[in-house]
Scaffold this motif. Structure first.
Motif, PDB file in Angstrom:
ATOM      1  N   PHE A 253      45.414  68.210  25.993  1.00 36.37           N
ATOM      2  CA  PHE A 253      44.132  67.920  26.635  1.00 36.37           C
ATOM      3  C   PHE A 253      44.325  67.628  28.123  1.00 36.37           C
ATOM      4  N   GLY A 254      43.443  68.197  28.941  1.00 32.26           N
ATOM      5  CA  GLY A 254      43.404  67.874  30.362  1.00 32.26           C
ATOM      6  C   GLY A 254      44.203  68.793  31.251  1.00 32.26           C
ATOM      7  N   TYR A 255      45.015  69.667  30.704  1.00 30.00           N
ATOM      8  CA  TYR A 255      45.838  70.546  31.543  1.00 30.00           C
ATOM      9  C   TYR A 255      45.091  71.806  31.968  1.00 30.00           C
ATOM     10  N   ASN A 256      44.111  72.198  31.203  1.00 28.19           N
ATOM     11  CA  ASN A 256      43.270  73.337  31.573  1.00 28.19           C
ATOM     12  C   ASN A 256      41.822  72.856  31.662  1.00 28.19           C
ATOM     13  N   LYS A 257      41.497  72.233  32.750  1.00 31.06           N
ATOM     14  CA  LYS A 257      40.169  71.659  32.913  1.00 31.06           C
ATOM     15  C   LYS A 257      39.124  72.756  33.034  1.00 31.06           C
ATOM     16  N   GLN A 258      38.202  72.726  32.114  1.00 33.96           N
ATOM     17  CA  GLN A 258      37.115  73.693  32.129  1.00 33.96           C
ATOM     18  C   GLN A 258      35.804  72.963  31.880  1.00 33.96           C
ATOM     19  N   GLY A 259      34.763  73.331  32.632  1.00 30.78           N
ATOM     20  CA  GLY A 259      33.474  72.702  32.447  1.00 30.78           C
ATOM     21  C   GLY A 259      33.322  71.451  33.285  1.00 30.78           C
ATOM     22  N   SER A 260      32.172  70.834  33.154  1.00 25.52           N
ATOM     23  CA  SER A 260      31.847  69.630  33.905  1.00 25.52           C
ATOM     24  C   SER A 260      32.552  68.414  33.306  1.00 25.52           C
ATOM     25  N   PRO A 261      32.646  67.301  34.086  1.00 27.39           N
ATOM     26  CA  PRO A 261      33.247  66.084  33.538  1.00 27.39           C
ATOM     27  C   PRO A 261      32.571  65.618  32.247  1.00 27.39           C
ATOM     28  N   LYS A 262      31.276  65.851  32.152  1.00 24.56           N
ATOM     29  CA  LYS A 262      30.554  65.478  30.933  1.00 24.56           C
ATOM     30  C   LYS A 262      31.071  66.259  29.732  1.00 24.56           C
ATOM     31  N   ASP A 263      31.333  67.566  29.927  1.00 24.67           N
ATOM     32  CA  ASP A 263      31.855  68.392  28.841  1.00 24.67           C
ATOM     33  C   ASP A 263      33.276  67.980  28.459  1.00 24.67           C
ATOM     34  N   ILE A 264      34.074  67.589  29.452  1.00 22.10           N
ATOM     35  CA  ILE A 264      35.451  67.162  29.187  1.00 22.10           C
ATOM     36  C   ILE A 264      35.453  65.895  28.333  1.00 22.10           C
ATOM     37  N   TYR A 265      34.594  64.927  28.690  1.00 19.85           N
ATOM     38  CA  TYR A 265      34.495  63.693  27.892  1.00 19.85           C
ATOM     39  C   TYR A 265      34.009  63.996  26.478  1.00 19.85           C
ATOM     40  N   LYS A 266      33.046  64.906  26.395  1.00 18.82           N
ATOM     41  CA  LYS A 266      32.512  65.262  25.085  1.00 18.82           C
ATOM     42  C   LYS A 266      33.600  65.899  24.215  1.00 18.82           C
ATOM     43  N   ASP A 267      34.431  66.743  24.848  1.00 13.37           N
ATOM     44  CA  ASP A 267      35.521  67.400  24.128  1.00 13.37           C
ATOM     45  C   ASP A 267      36.541  66.373  23.644  1.00 13.37           C
ATOM     46  N   PHE A 268      36.884  65.414  24.502  1.00  9.19           N
ATOM     47  CA  PHE A 268      37.862  64.387  24.124  1.00  9.19           C
ATOM     48  C   PHE A 268      37.325  63.512  22.995  1.00  9.19           C
ATOM     49  N   ASP A 370      40.024  60.120  35.674  1.00  8.97           N
ATOM     50  CA  ASP A 370      39.494  58.920  36.318  1.00  8.97           C
ATOM     51  C   ASP A 370      39.735  57.696  35.447  1.00  8.97           C
ATOM     52  N   ILE A 371      39.350  56.534  35.962  1.00  7.47           N
ATOM     53  CA  ILE A 371      39.598  55.260  35.291  1.00  7.47           C
ATOM     54  C   ILE A 371      38.828  55.148  33.983  1.00  7.47           C
ATOM     55  N   LYS A 372      37.658  55.768  33.926  1.00  9.92           N
ATOM     56  CA  LYS A 372      36.859  55.724  32.695  1.00  9.92           C
ATOM     57  C   LYS A 372      37.592  56.428  31.553  1.00  9.92           C
ATOM     58  N   PHE A 373      38.208  57.568  31.878  1.00 12.09           N
ATOM     59  CA  PHE A 373      38.952  58.297  30.857  1.00 12.09           C
ATOM     60  C   PHE A 373      40.172  57.489  30.409  1.00 12.09           C
ATOM     61  N   LYS A 374      40.848  56.839  31.358  1.00  9.76           N
ATOM     62  CA  LYS A 374      42.035  56.048  31.020  1.00  9.76           C
ATOM     63  C   LYS A 374      41.674  54.881  30.102  1.00  9.76           C
ATOM     64  N   GLN A 375      40.528  54.285  30.329  1.00 16.04           N
ATOM     65  CA  GLN A 375      40.072  53.199  29.453  1.00 16.04           C
ATOM     66  C   GLN A 375      39.784  53.723  28.040  1.00 16.04           C
ATOM     67  N   LEU A 376      39.158  54.893  27.981  1.00 16.46           N
ATOM     68  CA  LEU A 376      38.876  55.512  26.684  1.00 16.46           C
ATOM     69  C   LEU A 376      40.173  55.874  25.966  1.00 16.46           C
ATOM     70  N   LEU A 377      41.147  56.357  26.723  1.00 19.79           N
ATOM     71  CA  LEU A 377      42.448  56.706  26.151  1.00 19.79           C
ATOM     72  C   LEU A 377      43.146  55.465  25.589  1.00 19.79           C
ATOM     73  N   LEU A 378      43.125  54.384  26.358  1.00 17.84           N
ATOM     74  CA  LEU A 378      43.755  53.140  25.912  1.00 17.84           C
ATOM     75  C   LEU A 378      43.077  52.609  24.657  1.00 17.84           C
ATOM     76  N   MET A 379      41.764  52.697  24.615  1.00 18.82           N
ATOM     77  CA  MET A 379      41.024  52.251  23.440  1.00 18.82           C
ATOM     78  C   MET A 379      41.402  53.086  22.211  1.00 18.82           C
ATOM     79  N   SER A 380      41.594  54.388  22.407  1.00 19.12           N
ATOM     80  CA  SER A 380      41.979  55.275  21.303  1.00 19.12           C
ATOM     81  C   SER A 380      43.356  54.915  20.770  1.00 19.12           C
ATOM     82  N   MET A 381      44.288  54.597  21.665  1.00 19.25           N
ATOM     83  CA  MET A 381      45.643  54.217  21.249  1.00 19.25           C
ATOM     84  C   MET A 381      45.629  52.903  20.479  1.00 19.25           C
ATOM     85  N   LYS A 382      44.820  51.949  20.933  1.00 20.20           N
ATOM     86  CA  LYS A 382      44.710  50.662  20.228  1.00 20.20           C
ATOM     87  C   LYS A 382      44.100  50.863  18.844  1.00 20.20           C
TER      88      LYS A 382
END
Length: 428
Positions: A253-268, A370-382
């Motif tokens: 995830f994240g190495y081939n950025k396609q679409g808007s930031p909203k679509d990226i968050y939705k995909d994650f 961005d920082i919002k994604f990093k927070q979401l990532l940390l929450m997923s790991m927890k």
């Protein structure tokens, strides 16, 4: 997601390989041949509101339990058999076999009692169970290969158990040749030589009836083992494969950025939802299999101890044994040892693949987000760390390969004690 054409070419789609209208990675025809699919299918034939196949199985299990209880009664009644040679009539071996028969019946009853939950778990086998577009064709191909591997292993185990059953069933026809002299007071040799509480003359006169009763006991043990193996192995492989697919989706995830930031968050977030769906299925799976697995491992461990002891006794005995008798025992020991190892390996594999999800999360391109994604990532790991569900025999003992090593070590210790006890008895 990948196209429908790819699914057809990968899974070899046909009407028998569909579940709820979607293609599955398992070869369902194999499970239909074993009767596994028919037992679980809620749309199967019903009689007066009762599922036909489950009802037939329950009646069969009830009959087998009556046979087992009838056989156990022979231990409390003195009979006129003159053959008291422990090499020929081993009460310890017989008790273990009858116990395994009861445990096999309990396992099968537990399986069909949870048929609704197990039927829902078949969704895991669908190639479109994971909804996120990050699950590429390569990931799906790997999932299908792992599912096919589980089917292949199940087929070979079913065949090995069938060969073992044939050896046991045919054994009496060879063994009874030694009792051809007239006016014998010996009982004719049977499959497992259950001590039915009847006289020798009655037993020999109605030998075919008692033979069929022992065939039913042997079939119950073998079919119960194959049925549980098909269920446990298939879903262990599938759950581990689905976790591996989720891990790869996170890692890329994240190495081939396609679409808007909203679509990226939705995909994650869709990958996170897939991850949670796999976990919920695994939780339902463990709720069903924990008692079955513990019974299975306990029964097989006892069988391993008993047959290892019997093999050592045979080789230390001065008495001659028929090669078919030795072959069926060796075949049984091999099957039991391999199965215990496979169960321990598969449950450890699920634990490892589940732990790998965090590595997949860490491997994504989080540094470019961005920082919002990093927070979401940390929450997923927890969240993944909080879900530390494992199959355990006790609060401190997990079903894995070290557990298998402990089982084998314990078996050999017990066998050595039994051999020493037998040697002391012979010296005295």
């Amino acid at each position: 997601m990948f196209s429908c054409d790819f699914i057809k070419s990968t899974v070899n789609m046909n009407s028998e390989n569909l579940f709820n209208g979607g293609p599955v990675a398992l070869n369902l025809s194999t499970y239909k041949q074993l009767g596994y699919y028919q037992l679980l299918d809620p749309k199967g034939p019903h009689i007066y509101g009762y599922h036909l196949y489950r009802t037939i199985l329950k009646i069969f299990l009830l009959i087998v339990q009556f046979i087992t209880i009838f056989g156990v009664m022979g231990f409390f009644i003195e009979m006129g058999d003159t053959d008291t040679n422990p090499g020929k009539s081993n009460s310890f071996e017989l008790i273990i076999i009858l116990t395994n028969c009861s445990l096999s019946s309990l396992k099968m009853y537990t399986l069909i009692s949870n048929s609704k939950i197990i039927w829902d778990l078949f969704d895991l086998t669908r190639t479109d169970f994971l909804r996120c577009s990050r699950h590429s064709k390569l990931i799906t191909e790997n999932f299908v290969k792992r599912c096919k591997k589980s089917t292949t292993i199940t087929i070979w185990i079913a065949r090995s158990f069938l060969v073992g059953l044939i050896l046991w069933v045919m054994g009496p026809f060879i063994s009874n040749e030694e009792y051809t002299e007239p006016n014998t007071v010996h009982r004719h040799k049977n499959i497992i030589n259950i001590k039915f509480p009847v006289t020798v003359n009655t037993y020999n006169s109605y030998y075919f009836v008692f033979y069929l009763m022992e065939v039913a006991v042997g079939f119950c043990i073998v079919y119960g083992s194959v049925l549980i193996d098909a269920y446990l192995m298939s879903f262990c492989w599938i759950i581990s494969a689905q976790y591996q697919s989720v891990t790869k989706a996170f890692a890329t995830f994240g190495y081939n950025k396609q679409g808007s930031p909203k679509d990226i968050y939705k995909d994650f977030k869709s990958i996170i939802i897939d991850h949670q769906n796999v976990y919920l299925k695994m939780k339902s799976f463990y709720a069903v299999v924990r008692p079955i697995t513990l019974i299975h491992v306990f029964a097989y461990s006892c069988s391993l101890i008993m047959y290892a002891y019997v093999i050592v006794t045979i080789f230390n005995s001065k008495e001659s044994f028929i090669i078919a008798e030795i072959m069926k025992i060796v075949m049984t020991v091999s099957n039991v040892t391999i199965e215990v190892f496979i169960f321990c390996y598969l449950f450890e594999l699920i634990d490892n693949k589940k732990e790998d999800v965090n590595f997949g999360l860490y491997s994504c391109n989080w540094t470019g987000m961005d920082i919002k994604f990093k927070q979401l990532l940390l929450m997923s790991m927890k969240m993944n760390n909080a879900n530390r569900l494992k199959l355990k025999a006790s609060p401190d003992v997990t079903i894995n390969r070290p557990f298998f090593a402990n089982v084998i070590h314990t078996c050999f210790k017990i066998v050595s004690v039994l051999i020493q006890t037998q040697s002391i008895d012979l010296l005295n």
